[in-house]
Design an enzyme around this catalytic site. Structure first.
Site, PDB file in Angstrom:
ATOM      1  N   LYS A 278     -36.087  78.375 -61.136  1.00  0.00           N
ATOM      2  CA  LYS A 278     -37.054  79.270 -61.772  1.00  0.00           C
ATOM      3  C   LYS A 278     -38.276  79.516 -60.888  1.00  0.00           C
ATOM      4  O   LYS A 278     -38.894  80.574 -60.962  1.00  0.00           O
ATOM      5  CB  LYS A 278     -37.478  78.719 -63.129  1.00  0.00           C
ATOM      6  CG  LYS A 278     -36.325  78.781 -64.126  1.00  0.00           C
ATOM      7  CD  LYS A 278     -36.808  78.785 -65.543  1.00  0.00           C
ATOM      8  CE  LYS A 278     -35.713  79.220 -66.498  1.00  0.00           C
ATOM      9  NZ  LYS A 278     -34.539  78.325 -66.509  1.00  0.00           N
TER      10      LYS A 278
ATOM     11  N   GLU B 143     -42.502  84.876 -71.681  1.00  0.00           N
ATOM     12  CA  GLU B 143     -41.791  84.337 -72.832  1.00  0.00           C
ATOM     13  C   GLU B 143     -41.170  83.029 -72.382  1.00  0.00           C
ATOM     14  O   GLU B 143     -40.890  82.837 -71.205  1.00  0.00           O
ATOM     15  CB  GLU B 143     -40.701  85.314 -73.275  1.00  0.00           C
ATOM     16  CG  GLU B 143     -39.352  85.209 -72.521  1.00  0.00           C
ATOM     17  CD  GLU B 143     -39.415  85.615 -71.045  1.00  0.00           C
ATOM     18  OE1 GLU B 143     -40.426  86.223 -70.633  1.00  0.00           O
ATOM     19  OE2 GLU B 143     -38.457  85.333 -70.307  1.00  0.00           O
TER      20      GLU B 143
ATOM     21  N   SER C 173     -28.592  74.388 -60.371  1.00  0.00           N
ATOM     22  CA  SER C 173     -29.788  75.185 -60.668  1.00  0.00           C
ATOM     23  C   SER C 173     -31.028  74.333 -60.939  1.00  0.00           C
ATOM     24  O   SER C 173     -32.146  74.771 -60.686  1.00  0.00           O
ATOM     25  CB  SER C 173     -29.515  76.103 -61.862  1.00  0.00           C
ATOM     26  OG  SER C 173     -29.036  75.371 -62.967  1.00  0.00           O
TER      27      SER C 173
HETATM   28  C1  LIG Z   1     -33.340  78.445 -67.235  1.00  0.00           C
HETATM   29  C2  LIG Z   1     -32.273  77.678 -66.572  1.00  0.00           C
HETATM   30  C3  LIG Z   1     -30.959  78.158 -66.460  1.00  0.00           C
HETATM   31  C4  LIG Z   1     -30.493  79.455 -67.086  1.00  0.00           C
HETATM   32  O1  LIG Z   1     -31.071  80.604 -66.594  1.00  0.00           O
HETATM   33  P1  LIG Z   1     -30.339  81.638 -65.620  1.00  0.00           P
HETATM   34  O2  LIG Z   1     -31.239  82.801 -65.632  1.00  0.00           O
HETATM   35  O3  LIG Z   1     -28.984  81.935 -66.175  1.00  0.00           O
HETATM   36  O4  LIG Z   1     -30.234  80.996 -64.292  1.00  0.00           O
HETATM   37  C5  LIG Z   1     -30.032  77.408 -65.749  1.00  0.00           C
HETATM   38  N1  LIG Z   1     -30.365  76.221 -65.206  1.00  0.00           N
HETATM   39  C6  LIG Z   1     -31.608  75.704 -65.305  1.00  0.00           C
HETATM   40  C7  LIG Z   1     -31.900  74.394 -64.690  1.00  0.00           C
HETATM   41  C8  LIG Z   1     -32.596  76.411 -65.986  1.00  0.00           C
HETATM   42  O5  LIG Z   1     -33.834  75.889 -66.088  1.00  0.00           O
END
Ligand SMILES: *Cc1c(COP(=O)(O)O)cnc(C)c1O
Length: 413
Positions: A89, A111, A380
């Site tokens: 993010k 948001e 992620s």
């Molecule tokens: C917010 C989040 C996601 C999901 O968001 P995407 O926009 O689909 O990437 C995935 N993994 C983590 C660690 C997140 O914080």
């Protein structure tokens, strides 16, 4: 709500379905986004910021023990968990922070559902010296207290939204209401590759830093590209980020993994692209696939991973599915917990519950692949934030006792 023009369409998905009152906000943003994108100095400034503030480039780790365990393809992990604030993010919010500065604005709004995007935005606002307001459904404020705590410590005002279902989609509506009256000073930092143009494309552009790095790193470390790349899909931003590095490499298969929750047949999931309840609709600024019933009423979603339980999905990913460029699968809560435990024990890495969905699918396919083949998983984020949920799922008695003791201490104060 009207579609202003064909701009911002990806196949039959996307568009700009926004109320009249927001048109000038969007036109101004589009102008600045398109100028920034055409200016190499902007991307250079962005890369320097990410290098010095968010540990970029993030490494690729060879998961040697998991590879041995499954006995098939070599498994590699792109480590977005090592970003500042613990997830991909940061890539989006820092990019939009630079754009806010370029537009001469002094305030940002956002948001947030699970709170991760809110914390990332509040962090960016502190760094740039912007005022910051985060809209969050009252239900989510209750569920995500640690993130609310950090947003407030970082100087953000957290506004509890009490309309509708008091969750993410209501928070988005509240943010738009704010923005329609605050355009002169304020930029709306949307958190994923969704919404009206230019947001899906702009967020994907900032996240494309993941895939650009990953492609070069695989070539440098292995002398070849991965055969398959896996990413979890909430709104779709981390998936767009890593996939973007490989769109032109026809030999690289791209796999998006949605939240299967309690199973596709349970009705408690968030599999917009892989379940029959996923249908074309228009909401929240875009035309895309939403989880809805035959009357177009939005369903409730469920996932063990709070960041994956959104009712819609990036219009760009919906189009890539239709083109056959990205394959979509899903992972259940139970499968996620098992894969998480294995990854912690085998590699000493704690993926976020969201990210673990991608690991589940990679683990299913790795044993069927050859030893000379390569799998790349986008991690992620990191799982530390999920300690309450993970400790419950692991049924850790010592953790429960710790929470009870802590509660008693507060009660006696
Ligand atoms: C917010 C989040 C996601 C999901 O968001 P995407 O926009 O689909 O990437 C995935 N993994 C983590 C660690 C997140 O914080």
């Amino acid at each position: 709500m009207t579609a202003t023009q064909k701009r911002g369409y990806y196949g039959r998905f996307g568009g700009m379905f926004i109320p009249e009152i927001l048109h000038s906000n969007f036109e101004e943003l589009i102008r600045h986004y398109e100028t920034a994108k055409a200016d190499p100095a902007f991307w250079q400034e962005y890369e320097t910021l990410m290098k010095t503030y968010s540990c970029r480039p993030t490494p690729i780790t060879y998961a040697e023990n998991l590879t041995t365990h499954f006995g098939g393809a070599k498994i590699f992990i792109k480590r977005e968990d090592l970003n500042h604030t613990g997830a991909h993010k940061a890539n989006n919010v820092m990019g939009q922070g630079l754009l806010t500065k370029r537009m001469g604005k002094t305030r940002v709004i956002a948001e947030t559902g699970a709170g991760q995007h809110g914390v990332a935005t509040a962090t960016m606002a502190a760094k740039f010296g912007f005022a910051c307001t985060v809209y969050m459904g009252a239900v989510d404020v209750e569920r995500q207290r640690p993130n609310v705590f950090w947003m407030e410590q970082l100087g953000a005002e957290v506004v509890e939204v009490t309309s509708g279902s008091q969750t993410l989609k209501d928070a988005i509506n509240a943010a738009y209401r704010d923005w329609s009256g605050s355009m002169d000073t304020t930029h709306y930092v949307l958190g994923t590759a969704c919404g009206a143009y230019p947001f899906p494309e702009m967020v994907a552009w900032f996240q494309s830093i993941i895939g650009k790095e990953a492609r070069a790193q695989m070539l440098a470390q292995q002398g070849k590209l991965p055969n398959r790349v896996y990413a979890c899909v909430g709104g779709g931003s981390n998936a767009m980020g890593i996939f973007g590095g490989f769109f032109d490499d026809a030999g690289v298969e791209l796999i998006g993994v949605e939240a299967g929750g309690k199973g596709i047949d349970s009705g408690q999931h968030a599999t917009r692209l892989t379940a029959p309840e996923g249908k074309l609709g228009i909401a929240q600024g875009m035309k895309t696939i939403f989880l809805q019933n035959d009357e177009g009423q939005m369903n409730d979603t469920h996932s063990i991973a709070a960041g994956l339980d959104y009712i819609g999905v990036s219009p760009i990913l919906a189009d890539l599915q239709e083109q056959g460029r990205v394959r979509f699968e899903s992972a259940t809560d139970t499968e996620v917990i098992a894969a998480l435990e294995l990854t912690i024990k085998k590699e000493g890495i704690i993926p976020a519950l969201e990210s673990t969905h991608a690991f589940v699918q990679a683990f299913k396919e790795a044993p069927q692949m050859g030893n000379d083949e390569i799998i790349l998983i986008n991690q992620s984020g990191r799982g530390d934030k999920d300690i309450f949920t993970i400790a419950d799922a692991f049924q850790d008695k010592k953790w429960q006792q710790f929470i009870i003791k802590k509660a008693e201490q507060y009660r006696n104060k």
